[in-house]
Design a protein around this motif. Structure first.
Motif, mmCIF file in Angstrom:
data_model
loop_
_atom_site.group_PDB
_atom_site.id
_atom_site.type_symbol
_atom_site.label_atom_id
_atom_site.label_comp_id
_atom_site.label_asym_id
_atom_site.label_seq_id
_atom_site.Cartn_x
_atom_site.Cartn_y
_atom_site.Cartn_z
ATOM 1 N N THR A 51 -23.710 -65.658 -24.678
ATOM 2 C CA THR A 51 -24.531 -65.109 -23.609
ATOM 3 C C THR A 51 -24.525 -66.061 -22.420
ATOM 4 O O THR A 51 -24.661 -67.273 -22.594
ATOM 5 C CB THR A 51 -25.985 -64.907 -24.100
ATOM 6 O OG1 THR A 51 -25.957 -64.049 -25.235
ATOM 7 C CG2 THR A 51 -26.854 -64.300 -23.030
ATOM 8 N N THR A 52 -24.348 -65.513 -21.229
ATOM 9 C CA THR A 52 -24.381 -66.328 -20.016
ATOM 10 C C THR A 52 -25.462 -65.799 -19.078
ATOM 11 O O THR A 52 -25.887 -64.649 -19.194
ATOM 12 C CB THR A 52 -23.027 -66.315 -19.280
ATOM 13 O OG1 THR A 52 -22.700 -64.965 -18.925
ATOM 14 C CG2 THR A 52 -21.921 -66.905 -20.141
ATOM 15 N N TYR A 53 -25.888 -66.635 -18.161
ATOM 16 C CA TYR A 53 -26.902 -66.275 -17.182
ATOM 17 C C TYR A 53 -26.447 -66.730 -15.796
ATOM 18 O O TYR A 53 -25.825 -67.791 -15.669
ATOM 19 C CB TYR A 53 -28.238 -66.947 -17.523
ATOM 20 C CG TYR A 53 -28.765 -66.553 -18.870
ATOM 21 C CD1 TYR A 53 -29.525 -65.406 -19.031
ATOM 22 C CD2 TYR A 53 -28.487 -67.323 -20.000
ATOM 23 C CE1 TYR A 53 -30.008 -65.036 -20.286
ATOM 24 C CE2 TYR A 53 -28.960 -66.954 -21.253
ATOM 25 C CZ TYR A 53 -29.725 -65.810 -21.380
ATOM 26 O OH TYR A 53 -30.182 -65.449 -22.612
ATOM 27 N N PRO A 54 -26.787 -65.962 -14.756
ATOM 28 C CA PRO A 54 -26.436 -66.381 -13.392
ATOM 29 C C PRO A 54 -27.164 -67.680 -13.029
ATOM 30 O O PRO A 54 -28.353 -67.838 -13.323
ATOM 31 C CB PRO A 54 -26.923 -65.226 -12.514
ATOM 32 C CG PRO A 54 -27.058 -64.056 -13.441
ATOM 33 C CD PRO A 54 -27.401 -64.638 -14.786
ATOM 34 N N VAL A 55 -26.427 -68.592 -12.404
ATOM 35 C CA VAL A 55 -26.975 -69.887 -12.018
ATOM 36 C C VAL A 55 -26.684 -70.127 -10.541
ATOM 37 O O VAL A 55 -25.578 -69.852 -10.068
ATOM 38 C CB VAL A 55 -26.342 -71.026 -12.856
ATOM 39 C CG1 VAL A 55 -26.807 -72.397 -12.382
ATOM 40 C CG2 VAL A 55 -26.646 -70.839 -14.328
ATOM 41 N N THR A 56 -27.662 -70.643 -9.824
ATOM 42 C CA THR A 56 -27.464 -71.050 -8.427
ATOM 43 C C THR A 56 -28.021 -72.451 -8.251
ATOM 44 O O THR A 56 -28.901 -72.882 -8.988
ATOM 45 C CB THR A 56 -28.167 -70.089 -7.440
ATOM 46 O OG1 THR A 56 -29.551 -70.004 -7.783
ATOM 47 C CG2 THR A 56 -27.554 -68.708 -7.480
ATOM 48 N N VAL A 57 -27.476 -73.156 -7.255
ATOM 49 C CA VAL A 57 -27.956 -74.485 -6.919
ATOM 50 C C VAL A 57 -28.391 -74.448 -5.460
ATOM 51 O O VAL A 57 -27.611 -74.067 -4.581
ATOM 52 C CB VAL A 57 -26.858 -75.553 -7.128
ATOM 53 C CG1 VAL A 57 -27.387 -76.933 -6.740
ATOM 54 C CG2 VAL A 57 -26.369 -75.547 -8.564
ATOM 55 N N GLU A 58 -29.667 -74.811 -5.218
ATOM 56 C CA GLU A 58 -30.205 -74.831 -3.872
ATOM 57 C C GLU A 58 -30.945 -76.145 -3.649
ATOM 58 O O GLU A 58 -31.841 -76.492 -4.413
ATOM 59 C CB GLU A 58 -31.170 -73.657 -3.661
ATOM 60 C CG GLU A 58 -30.519 -72.303 -3.772
ATOM 61 C CD GLU A 58 -31.515 -71.164 -3.673
ATOM 62 O OE1 GLU A 58 -32.653 -71.387 -3.213
ATOM 63 O OE2 GLU A 58 -31.157 -70.030 -4.071
ATOM 64 N N ASP A 59 -30.554 -76.865 -2.625
ATOM 65 C CA ASP A 59 -31.208 -78.130 -2.283
ATOM 66 C C ASP A 59 -31.291 -79.072 -3.471
ATOM 67 O O ASP A 59 -32.304 -79.720 -3.724
ATOM 68 C CB ASP A 59 -32.601 -77.889 -1.710
ATOM 69 C CG ASP A 59 -32.579 -77.089 -0.418
ATOM 70 O OD1 ASP A 59 -31.656 -77.314 0.392
ATOM 71 O OD2 ASP A 59 -33.474 -76.237 -0.225
ATOM 72 N N GLY A 60 -30.214 -79.129 -4.267
ATOM 73 C CA GLY A 60 -30.147 -80.027 -5.400
ATOM 74 C C GLY A 60 -30.923 -79.560 -6.628
ATOM 75 O O GLY A 60 -31.042 -80.277 -7.605
ATOM 76 N N LYS A 61 -31.479 -78.340 -6.564
ATOM 77 C CA LYS A 61 -32.217 -77.790 -7.707
ATOM 78 C C LYS A 61 -31.380 -76.681 -8.359
ATOM 79 O O LYS A 61 -30.734 -75.905 -7.676
ATOM 80 C CB LYS A 61 -33.558 -77.215 -7.265
ATOM 81 C CG LYS A 61 -34.484 -78.286 -6.708
ATOM 82 C CD LYS A 61 -35.783 -77.677 -6.227
ATOM 83 C CE LYS A 61 -36.652 -78.754 -5.626
ATOM 84 N NZ LYS A 61 -37.862 -78.185 -4.999
#
Length: 83
Positions: free
Chosen positions: A68-78
């Motif tokens: 199972t995978t999940y969408p991941v984003t990186v914003e301002d180092g988070k």
């Protein structure tokens, strides 16, 4: 449902693809799309244990089934995981 053995899996890059390796069955899954790259090749990495890994791998799902995978984003180092 996450695969418990992957909680402590080893992350590496193989053929340019980031993968996570199950520390029990030695199965490998792409971190990009969850596709299975290797299925139950040995128990704890011990030689000649493919049969036992295959038997115990049946508890984790169908042979070569994806993780199972999940969408991941990186914003301002988070890092944000969309569950």
């Amino acid at each position: 449902m996450p695969i418990p053995c992957l909680l402590q899996g080893k992350i590496s890059v193989e053929q340019g693809v980031p993968v996570i390796t199950c520390n029990f069955h030695n199965s490998k899954f792409s971190l990009e799309d969850g596709s299975c790259k290797a299925w139950c090749t040995g128990v704890f990495g011990l030689p000649n244990t493919e049969f036992f890994a295959g038997v115990s791998g049946k508890f984790g799902g169908e042979k070569n089934s994806p993780a199972t995978t999940y969408p991941v984003t990186v914003e301002d180092g988070k890092i944000f995981v969309d569950l």
